[in-house]
Design a protein around this motif. Structure first.
Motif, PDB file in Angstrom:
ATOM      1  N   UNK A  65      40.200  70.074 -18.851  1.00  0.00           N
ATOM      2  CA  UNK A  65      40.443  70.920 -20.024  1.00  0.00           C
ATOM      3  C   UNK A  65      41.005  70.103 -21.184  1.00  0.00           C
ATOM      4  N   UNK A  66      41.985  69.241 -20.897  1.00  0.00           N
ATOM      5  CA  UNK A  66      42.562  68.408 -21.951  1.00  0.00           C
ATOM      6  C   UNK A  66      41.563  67.419 -22.515  1.00  0.00           C
ATOM      7  N   UNK A  67      40.741  66.848 -21.636  1.00  0.00           N
ATOM      8  CA  UNK A  67      39.729  65.879 -22.079  1.00  0.00           C
ATOM      9  C   UNK A  67      38.701  66.562 -22.982  1.00  0.00           C
ATOM     10  N   UNK A  68      38.262  67.747 -22.579  1.00  0.00           N
ATOM     11  CA  UNK A  68      37.277  68.466 -23.398  1.00  0.00           C
ATOM     12  C   UNK A  68      37.831  68.867 -24.745  1.00  0.00           C
ATOM     13  N   UNK A 124      35.789  56.748 -24.001  1.00  0.00           N
ATOM     14  CA  UNK A 124      36.794  55.933 -23.308  1.00  0.00           C
ATOM     15  C   UNK A 124      38.195  56.239 -23.810  1.00  0.00           C
ATOM     16  N   UNK A 125      38.301  56.553 -25.116  1.00  0.00           N
ATOM     17  CA  UNK A 125      39.619  56.847 -25.682  1.00  0.00           C
ATOM     18  C   UNK A 125      40.288  58.034 -25.020  1.00  0.00           C
ATOM     19  N   UNK A 126      39.481  59.012 -24.575  1.00  0.00           N
ATOM     20  CA  UNK A 126      40.060  60.167 -23.899  1.00  0.00           C
ATOM     21  C   UNK A 126      40.687  59.839 -22.561  1.00  0.00           C
ATOM     22  N   UNK A 127      40.368  58.653 -22.007  1.00  0.00           N
ATOM     23  CA  UNK A 127      40.920  58.234 -20.712  1.00  0.00           C
ATOM     24  C   UNK A 127      42.208  57.431 -20.866  1.00  0.00           C
TER      25      UNK A 127
END
Length: 505
Positions: free
Chosen positions: A38-41, A93-96
């Motif tokens: 949810x946070x990644x999306x 990649x930034x979302x990780x």
């Protein structure tokens, strides 16, 4: 009836599919995975959409330039851009990044779940005199408090150029000055205020519901005043929040986020020279009946709109006519308000109608189409009335009522244009929320309330004071999470549904 039954079965079918996908995952880790996804999306999807739109725009511009060059017309030279898939990969990649929002969500939910098990066992051993229900509530609250503190600290640890400054220090005996980077806190302020607003809504709502239960249990009736207060609480919250936001937009724009300020400016469609004139009235730079060198500001506007130049001279025009506020729509304040409503209604419909029509694809049919158009029209009327009420509030104070109450002398005119007229518009505009559906009023009010609270606080503050914000966030989140696990309905709006889905085992 067929579309209705399909719509009812579809979410259940989707939920069963998700449960099957989660079966190989340990029970304790399922909330963590849901929170991270949810946070990644929510963090990555808007940026990817922006990137796609920018890429499409560049392709169109490139084709135009190519056509112009083919027609022997000089093309517009554009600066080279990063390749699309390179940018896309960088965003994904930034979302990780472990210091970004997705990891924060996973740490918050996972930590609260894990710590609850540990704290619950400790309380059952060392606090046996406490009732089982109280132990569950305490373990949930302290678990979420601890997880919230740690996860927000992780999010705050990422450096940001917007919250740092470089100063030059001249030490005694040093041959050359040294540069020192000072770090400021406040990067997570919006998130903290969102949690505070939700926690206050939960607490006040629970106290009010218990008050009603006690009165009814005691055989006392729920009075008309209490019923009216219940119905007007959400509109009043929205109207009050909007008053603070509009005041900040007018006089302290640096207290609003840049994107939010720009959106309000687009919706208001106001000549910035008017805003500057009223700002200078408040600061004392522009004073009626005196020549303080401010005449060129509004006289430039007079030339553009073909008005007499004397209207823009504060030494002559006391005050400048309200027709200048109407910006070419004639002398009538009522006609100007109506024109503002119609213009804003059309502007809003261009945004709301396409979004609502997309939802028709979920259940095609004439009834869905009619409902979508009606919903878009209602939301557009709300926004149109918001803008019209703001402008008419300014006119009420400057022309219709203010001079008859405060006086028509120069000092009274100065007071009116130094803040009273803008304050009247700020106080009125938010009550347009009464046009919206009652079910949406709370969601909209809870959306703007944190932004209003942010106008009362500094956007940046000393780094050593950050622990205070962290403690407030942790306590507020603990209240919301504990309430979701016990009474999902008390956490209103979409947030309650999302949290209940994420936190369920």
């Amino acid at each position: 009836m067929a579309p209705t039954s399909t719509a009812v079965r579809s979410p259940a079918r989707q939920q069963n599919t998700l449960r099957k996908l989660e079966e190989p995952i340990p029970l304790l880790l399922r909330p963590v995975l849901r929170a991270f996804i949810l946070g990644y999306g929510s963090a990555v999807a808007p940026r990817v959409l922006t990137l796609v739109l920018q890429h499409v725009s560049r392709l169109r511009q490139r084709s135009k330039n190519a056509a112009a060059a083919k027609g022997r017309v000089d093309g517009v030279s554009c600066a080279p851009h990063e390749p699309f898939f390179v940018s896309l990969g960088r965003l994904l990649r930034g979302g990780l990044d472990p210091q970004r929002f997705p990891t924060f969500c996973a740490a918050l939910v996972g930590g609260s779940t894990l710590f609850e098990v540990i704290i619950s066992k400790a309380l059952s051993t060392w606090a046996q005199s406490i009732s089982p229900l109280a132990r569950i509530r305490l373990s949930r609250w302290f678990a979420t408090f601890t997880a919230s503190w740690l996860s927000l600290t992780l999010l705050q640890s990422k450096p940001s150029q917007a919250f740092s400054a470089t100063v030059v220090e001249h030490a005694e005996g040093a041959t050359s000055p040294k540069e020192k980077t000072i770090r400021y806190a406040g990067r997570s302020l919006d998130l903290t205020l969102f949690a505070v607003t939700r926690a206050l809504d939960v607490i006040v709502g629970e106290l009010w519901a218990r008050r009603k239960q006690r009165r009814l249990a005691a055989g006392k009736s729920w009075t008309a005043a209490e019923s009216a207060l219940s119905k007007l609480a959400d509109p009043a919250m929205f109207a009050t929040s909007c008053a603070f936001i509009m005041w900040a937009w007018f006089y302290h724009p640096y207290k609003l986020r840049r994107a939010y300020y720009s959106w309000i400016k687009s919706a208001a469609a106001v000549d910035l020279r008017l805003i500057k004139a009223l700002q200078r009235c408040r600061s004392g730079e522009l004073r009626y009946g005196e020549d303080t060198g401010q005449a060129p500001l509004l006289q430039e506007m007079c030339r553009d709109y073909k008005w007499p130049l004397a209207w823009g001279d504060p030494a002559v025009a006391v005050p400048f006519p309200c027709e200048m506020v109407h910006m070419g729509r004639g002398p009538s304040c009522e006609y100007h308000a109506l024109a503002r409503f119609l213009r804003s209604f059309k502007w809003a419909m261009a945004t709301y109608l396409p979004l609502n029509l997309i939802l028709v694809a979920r259940s095609p049919g004439l009834a869905s189409l009619r409902k979508s158009v009606k919903s878009a029209a209602r939301s557009s009327a709300f926004l149109g009335a918001y803008i019209a009420l703001f402008y008419y509030g300014v006119c009420l104070a400057r022309t219709r009522l203010g001079p008859h109450v405060l006086g028509k002398d120069t000092a009274a005119r100065q007071r009116i244009d130094s803040g009273i007229c803008v304050g009247t518009g700020c106080a009125l505009c938010g009550w347009s929320i009464l046009i919206e559906k009652p079910g949406r009023v709370a969601n909209i009010g809870l959306f703007v309330a944190p932004r209003a609270m942010a106008t009362l606080l500094p956007r940046r503050y000393p780094w050593d004071k950050q622990w205070r914000e962290t403690a407030v966030f942790a306590a507020s989140t603990a209240v919301v999470f504990t309430c979701v696990l016990e009474n999902k309905a008390r956490v209103r709006g979409f947030l309650g549904t999302v949290l209940a889905t994420v936190l369920e085992p």
